[in-house]
Design a protein around this motif. Sequence first.
Motif, PDB file in Angstrom:
ATOM      1  N   GLN A 228       0.849  -1.184   0.000  1.00  0.00           N
ATOM      2  CA  GLN A 228       0.000   0.000   0.000  1.00  0.00           C
ATOM      3  C   GLN A 228       0.887   1.237   0.000  1.00  0.00           C
ATOM      4  N   ALA A 229       0.477   2.257  -0.755  1.00  0.00           N
ATOM      5  CA  ALA A 229       1.272   3.484  -0.848  1.00  0.00           C
ATOM      6  C   ALA A 229       0.358   4.698  -0.743  1.00  0.00           C
ATOM      7  N   ARG A 230       0.871   5.738  -0.137  1.00  0.00           N
ATOM      8  CA  ARG A 230       0.122   6.981   0.030  1.00  0.00           C
ATOM      9  C   ARG A 230       1.104   8.143   0.036  1.00  0.00           C
ATOM     10  N   VAL A 231       0.792   9.178  -0.731  1.00  0.00           N
ATOM     11  CA  VAL A 231       1.599  10.397  -0.753  1.00  0.00           C
ATOM     12  C   VAL A 231       0.716  11.550  -0.290  1.00  0.00           C
ATOM     13  N   SER A 232       1.200  12.301   0.679  1.00  0.00           N
ATOM     14  CA  SER A 232       0.451  13.440   1.192  1.00  0.00           C
ATOM     15  C   SER A 232       1.356  14.654   1.280  1.00  0.00           C
ATOM     16  N   VAL A 233       0.733  15.835   1.211  1.00  0.00           N
ATOM     17  CA  VAL A 233       1.451  17.105   1.294  1.00  0.00           C
ATOM     18  C   VAL A 233       1.193  17.711   2.660  1.00  0.00           C
ATOM     19  N   ASP A 234       2.273  18.013   3.377  1.00  0.00           N
ATOM     20  CA  ASP A 234       2.113  18.606   4.703  1.00  0.00           C
ATOM     21  C   ASP A 234       1.630  20.049   4.622  1.00  0.00           C
ATOM     22  N   ARG A 239      -0.294  30.649   0.265  1.00  0.00           N
ATOM     23  CA  ARG A 239       0.157  31.809   1.034  1.00  0.00           C
ATOM     24  C   ARG A 239       1.262  31.453   2.005  1.00  0.00           C
ATOM     25  N   ASP A 240       1.451  30.169   2.282  1.00  0.00           N
ATOM     26  CA  ASP A 240       2.429  29.752   3.273  1.00  0.00           C
ATOM     27  C   ASP A 240       3.831  29.916   2.709  1.00  0.00           C
ATOM     28  N   THR A 241       4.709  30.446   3.518  1.00  0.00           N
ATOM     29  CA  THR A 241       6.078  30.671   3.052  1.00  0.00           C
ATOM     30  C   THR A 241       7.025  29.537   3.425  1.00  0.00           C
ATOM     31  N   LYS A 242       6.538  28.537   4.176  1.00  0.00           N
ATOM     32  CA  LYS A 242       7.382  27.401   4.512  1.00  0.00           C
ATOM     33  C   LYS A 242       7.593  26.512   3.295  1.00  0.00           C
ATOM     34  N   PRO A 243       8.677  25.750   3.258  1.00  0.00           N
ATOM     35  CA  PRO A 243       8.885  24.836   2.121  1.00  0.00           C
ATOM     36  C   PRO A 243       7.764  23.803   2.037  1.00  0.00           C
ATOM     37  N   ILE A 244       7.427  23.413   0.807  1.00  0.00           N
ATOM     38  CA  ILE A 244       6.435  22.359   0.613  1.00  0.00           C
ATOM     39  C   ILE A 244       7.104  21.020   0.893  1.00  0.00           C
ATOM     40  N   THR A 245       6.544  20.283   1.832  1.00  0.00           N
ATOM     41  CA  THR A 245       7.079  18.958   2.163  1.00  0.00           C
ATOM     42  C   THR A 245       6.021  17.902   1.879  1.00  0.00           C
ATOM     43  N   MET A 246       6.456  16.780   1.357  1.00  0.00           N
ATOM     44  CA  MET A 246       5.590  15.650   1.064  1.00  0.00           C
ATOM     45  C   MET A 246       6.091  14.429   1.824  1.00  0.00           C
ATOM     46  N   VAL A 247       5.186  13.480   2.051  1.00  0.00           N
ATOM     47  CA  VAL A 247       5.555  12.244   2.731  1.00  0.00           C
ATOM     48  C   VAL A 247       5.031  11.070   1.914  1.00  0.00           C
ATOM     49  N   LEU A 248       5.927  10.138   1.572  1.00  0.00           N
ATOM     50  CA  LEU A 248       5.548   8.890   0.924  1.00  0.00           C
ATOM     51  C   LEU A 248       5.469   7.823   2.011  1.00  0.00           C
ATOM     52  N   GLU A 249       4.271   7.266   2.218  1.00  0.00           N
ATOM     53  CA  GLU A 249       4.059   6.241   3.237  1.00  0.00           C
ATOM     54  C   GLU A 249       3.896   4.882   2.563  1.00  0.00           C
ATOM     55  N   LEU A 250       4.710   3.937   2.967  1.00  0.00           N
ATOM     56  CA  LEU A 250       4.616   2.556   2.501  1.00  0.00           C
ATOM     57  C   LEU A 250       3.973   1.739   3.615  1.00  0.00           C
ATOM     58  N   GLY A 251       2.814   1.128   3.320  1.00  0.00           N
ATOM     59  CA  GLY A 251       2.040   0.420   4.337  1.00  0.00           C
ATOM     60  C   GLY A 251       2.126  -1.079   4.227  1.00  0.00           C
ATOM     61  N   ASN A 252       0.998  -1.748   4.417  1.00  0.00           N
ATOM     62  CA  ASN A 252       0.941  -3.207   4.450  1.00  0.00           C
ATOM     63  C   ASN A 252       1.353  -3.828   3.125  1.00  0.00           C
ATOM     64  N   ALA A 264       5.873  -0.539   8.474  1.00  0.00           N
ATOM     65  CA  ALA A 264       5.494   0.660   7.736  1.00  0.00           C
ATOM     66  C   ALA A 264       6.677   1.625   7.657  1.00  0.00           C
ATOM     67  N   ASP A 265       6.755   2.344   6.553  1.00  0.00           N
ATOM     68  CA  ASP A 265       7.889   3.236   6.317  1.00  0.00           C
ATOM     69  C   ASP A 265       7.374   4.600   5.865  1.00  0.00           C
ATOM     70  N   ARG A 266       8.020   5.657   6.342  1.00  0.00           N
ATOM     71  CA  ARG A 266       7.694   7.033   5.949  1.00  0.00           C
ATOM     72  C   ARG A 266       8.931   7.657   5.326  1.00  0.00           C
ATOM     73  N   ILE A 267       8.782   8.137   4.109  1.00  0.00           N
ATOM     74  CA  ILE A 267       9.897   8.743   3.389  1.00  0.00           C
ATOM     75  C   ILE A 267       9.567  10.214   3.154  1.00  0.00           C
ATOM     76  N   PRO A 268      10.239  11.156   3.843  1.00  0.00           N
ATOM     77  CA  PRO A 268       9.962  12.584   3.627  1.00  0.00           C
ATOM     78  C   PRO A 268      10.580  13.071   2.316  1.00  0.00           C
ATOM     79  N   LEU A 269       9.869  13.945   1.629  1.00  0.00           N
ATOM     80  CA  LEU A 269      10.326  14.514   0.361  1.00  0.00           C
ATOM     81  C   LEU A 269      10.113  16.023   0.400  1.00  0.00           C
ATOM     82  N   THR A 270      11.034  16.756  -0.166  1.00  0.00           N
ATOM     83  CA  THR A 270      10.935  18.214  -0.215  1.00  0.00           C
ATOM     84  C   THR A 270      10.732  18.659  -1.657  1.00  0.00           C
ATOM     85  N   VAL A 271       9.796  19.613  -1.854  1.00  0.00           N
ATOM     86  CA  VAL A 271       9.492  20.127  -3.190  1.00  0.00           C
ATOM     87  C   VAL A 271      10.249  21.434  -3.393  1.00  0.00           C
ATOM     88  N   THR A 272      11.050  21.497  -4.445  1.00  0.00           N
ATOM     89  CA  THR A 272      11.808  22.703  -4.762  1.00  0.00           C
ATOM     90  C   THR A 272      11.729  22.978  -6.260  1.00  0.00           C
TER      91      THR A 272
END
Length: 684
Positions: A228-234, A239-252, A264-272
């Motif tokens: 199972q895989a899921r990608v979400s944007v934090d 309007r937010d000035t913080k960097p866009i960060t995403m998380v790839l979650e590997l499940g069952n 389960a594994d969480r892989i953080p990703l940064t959008v630039t």
Amino acid sequence: MAYRVFIVCVLWVCMFCISGCGDSDSETANGSSGTSSTTAAPKTKPLDSDDSHDLIGAWFRHDGLTNPIGVEFSKDSKIMIVDGEGPQSRVPISEITLDYTMLDGGRMRLSVPGSPLATQVIRVGMAGSTLTLEPETQNMLIGFAGGTYTRLKKISIAERYQQELITQIEARAQMVEQLKKFMAVKQMALALTENAVGTPLGLELTGQHETWQGIAWQNIGGDIVQRQARVSVDQFDPRDTKPITMVLELGNVIGPPGAPPMRADRIPLTVTIKNGKLSIGAANRHLIADTKIVADYKTKYDAALAAARQKLDEFHAKFGRLVIAEGGMMYPNNPNAKPRPIRIAMMRVEGQDAYKLASFNNLNQVLMPNSFNMELKLVTGNDGNLFMTAPSQVQLQLTDEPDKIDFFQSGLSGRLTIVKTFTVDELVKHLAKRNAFVKSLASKPLIVTGEFAQSVPYKNGYVRPARLSLTSPDATSVTGTYYADSLALEIPFVGQINETLLGLFVKFVLPRNATHTGKFDESGTFSINLDFEGDTPVLIGRVDPGDSNNRIELRPTTPQRLNTQRELLQNAIKNGGVFQWGHNGWTGSGESPMTLQLQQDAAGRIAGIVKFRHEQQNATGHIAEENGMIVLNLNLETTQGSPNRYLGPLKIWPCHITGELVLSGYSLWQNDKLRIVSYIVATQ
């Protein structure tokens, strides 16, 4: 909605700015943070106290929106430190004013007005239009973090801050649009950068806005697994000035069937944005659109799926829908200990590669539908072989013996024998047979014979023949009679009957017989499981109270069973015919018989000697069938010159519930007083 918020935000920022916002010095007038320059920056040097007048004015931080965003020095030795609160705040900036005093060596002391003890020393360096402030000491009341700043001209810190916000918001909105377009591609891969160790992930995701879900293909030691895989944007607000960060979650783990579970594994990703192009990644890996990697994984996975499915189907064919196994369990580090008996049953979970497990330390315990309280999942070991496992230290695997399995539970291990299996069709037919049988008890009593053992498998307990007759008028209540022939007892009973997973559960109470003064262990609550051996009903159970190992086994009488009992007795007589009394009990007083020594002639007649403690008498008789059981009928004969105190019939039943021949019976001696013998054992 996001675009509407973005437009409102930009209008709000523009209204906040004044018309002279473009009048900063040449290094910052383009709206940047002031970090870029086409000429080499002059060397920074400490600021002498004599040059402190060069500080007068406003300075904006080089790295844009990091707090503090700016400082402003005045001629009256005051410094205003300005923080930015972000575009979502009703008060976009805040400030604090401190006193400052120049010290020797390019240093400056900051202090809170009216609080001489609240001070902080910072180092001051200047190079052209660049000011560097570096804390030398720390003070919790001030907490100035320092930084590198660029001089502002004709523009305030607040106005310069709004310029920076607009630039950041526009860049973020552009990044968000590129991110949406990229994530609209369903197939992608988390690839590794050059020289990185590992294998890429294949992804197939769908979704919108801030969340995308789907599956991932992962290479684990050469095996392709699907998860199972899921990608979400934090942070996704333009309007937010913080960097866009995403998380790839590997499940069952989804497959292939039999694949072991994974954490389960969480892989953080940064959008630039680099050179105008979107980049999503972290450390040594980045997300790219790549259908080739996904297609390659799909091909390999389909092959692994077919191979795993074939192996699993062979496993299920061996075990069927239900399997029952029995044996002994031991601790591996204590090989001399006595094995603990165990009985397990496994029921396959419908449509899954898993089984529900029921385990019992008492072989007489009834198998009920709710007995299955643990799930065993089929997984593939490192050697490629299948085994079943559960989180609670339970594991089961096949052996090279077709009717054996190795079972491990809570530190105990043992090789169990498969005693019964059912396919789906066999189980359906079996349950139909059980239901028809219980209905038949309303019109046709069940009559079974067998043995009761006070203690099994030990040799120091009582063993007696037993018979049972029962009926059930409504498939729920039961009535019947229990016969203890070696005690000359007939005891009626009432009870109840319930359906178990495979058979019936019969429960009734035998009261204590008031006329019997000998030992009668059968009085108590009988719990008997009625199952089937083929089409033959079999009753196996125990009585409580009683020793923990008592057991009763009853079956309908058949010619084959009678022949087996007869042959056991005849063979024991042929092999010497000497029987030593083990335990005995009686009514009345006097000597007890100690030994039987018998022979059988060609006509089947039995003759021999009964030895007592101080004398012996001759006996004659024959082997007969009574009430569906084999019985040895003997009569003591008058012996010339002997007191002949013991005369009368002796009835003895052969039993073999313990696995060896045991004789149990009674006699009528001494003026018809009942003398009971619990059993006698054949000697070698």
